[in-house]
Design an enzyme around this catalytic site. Sequence first.
Site, PDB file in Angstrom:
ATOM      1  CE  LYS A  42      -3.252  -2.339   3.071  1.00  0.00           C
ATOM      2  NZ  LYS A  42      -3.712  -2.332   4.491  1.00  0.00           N
ATOM      3  CG  ASP A 102      14.534  -0.628   4.560  1.00  0.00           C
ATOM      4  OD1 ASP A 102      15.468   0.097   4.929  1.00  0.00           O
ATOM      5  OD2 ASP A 102      13.958  -1.412   5.333  1.00  0.00           O
ATOM      6  CG  PHE A 151      10.233   2.695  11.017  1.00  0.00           C
ATOM      7  CD1 PHE A 151      10.521   1.637  10.161  1.00  0.00           C
ATOM      8  CD2 PHE A 151       8.910   3.060  11.207  1.00  0.00           C
ATOM      9  CE1 PHE A 151       9.500   0.952   9.512  1.00  0.00           C
ATOM     10  CE2 PHE A 151       7.886   2.365  10.562  1.00  0.00           C
ATOM     11  CZ  PHE A 151       8.182   1.308   9.712  1.00  0.00           C
TER      12      PHE A 151
HETATM   13  P1  IMP Z   1      12.634  -3.782   1.587  1.00  0.00           P
HETATM   14  O1  IMP Z   1      12.189  -5.063   0.967  1.00  0.00           O
HETATM   15  O2  IMP Z   1      13.366  -3.986   2.859  1.00  0.00           O
HETATM   16  O3  IMP Z   1      13.402  -2.878   0.626  1.00  0.00           O
HETATM   17  O4  IMP Z   1      11.317  -3.082   2.062  1.00  0.00           O
HETATM   18  C1  IMP Z   1      10.668  -2.127   1.375  1.00  0.00           C
HETATM   19  C2  IMP Z   1       9.307  -1.916   2.024  1.00  0.00           C
HETATM   20  O5  IMP Z   1       9.415  -1.821   3.428  1.00  0.00           O
HETATM   21  C3  IMP Z   1       8.756  -0.585   1.586  1.00  0.00           C
HETATM   22  O6  IMP Z   1       7.923  -0.754   0.498  1.00  0.00           O
HETATM   23  C4  IMP Z   1       8.003  -0.092   2.791  1.00  0.00           C
HETATM   24  O7  IMP Z   1       6.670  -0.507   2.704  1.00  0.00           O
HETATM   25  C5  IMP Z   1       8.646  -0.768   3.951  1.00  0.00           C
HETATM   26  N1  IMP Z   1       9.558   0.142   4.676  1.00  0.00           N
HETATM   27  C6  IMP Z   1      10.899   0.196   4.645  1.00  0.00           C
HETATM   28  N2  IMP Z   1      11.387   1.163   5.424  1.00  0.00           N
HETATM   29  C7  IMP Z   1      10.305   1.761   5.961  1.00  0.00           C
HETATM   30  C8  IMP Z   1      10.152   2.870   6.876  1.00  0.00           C
HETATM   31  O8  IMP Z   1      11.099   3.531   7.337  1.00  0.00           O
HETATM   32  N3  IMP Z   1       8.863   3.188   7.194  1.00  0.00           N
HETATM   33  C9  IMP Z   1       7.781   2.520   6.712  1.00  0.00           C
HETATM   34  N4  IMP Z   1       7.879   1.484   5.869  1.00  0.00           N
HETATM   35  C10 IMP Z   1       9.141   1.113   5.500  1.00  0.00           C
END
Ligand code: IMP
Length: 178
Positions: A42, A102, A151
Amino acid sequence: MDSDIESIAFTEEQIAAKVRELGKELSVKYADKFPLFVGILKGSFVFMSDLVRAVDIPCEVDFMAVSSYGSGTSTTGRVNILKDLGCNIEGRHVVIVEDVLDSGVTLSYLKKCLLLRKPASLEICTLLDKPARRKVDIHSNYVGFECPDAFIVGYGLDYSEKYRNLPYIGVLKPEVYE
Ligand code: IMP
Ligand code: MG
């Protein structure tokens, strides 16, 4: 809600200016290509709605929903597709639109998955990038802001489904999730 925020990372005005820039860049790059913007639900829904209105060429919009986080603040490493695209992307110019890159686990999984469907091209546009937290080798072609390893919530980003409706992006107070 505001009282759960430690500091403002990016204001509404900063975000709006950056989204306009990204929209212009994409409009030039994808002129005459009828790109398909694929928003990852989302988290991308606010960014997507502003971004496509900053794009002034014909384009199509679709969404995928994936889960990898549960209710915590870091990835579980497993990605599930909860909602797939409604259209065939073979031969299409596809741009994945995501809130934040991330660890990279989500986007690298999605990229592999969409490449198997033989798009004409596949690029990634993320509003935010946290390079310090990368676990897999992936980069975003269009990045709004690099952000620190904190975060953050707001402008679509949540903590446990809350704060998506904040108009700015803020650092969540650690005591909220500790
Ligand atoms: P990744 O697979 O670790 O790159 O995660 C990416 C997903 O994690 C993003 O689409 C976000 O929904 C969530 N995410 C990563 N960091 C944050 C944050 O600081 N706040 C909120 N959601 C996050
Ligand atoms: Mg997300």
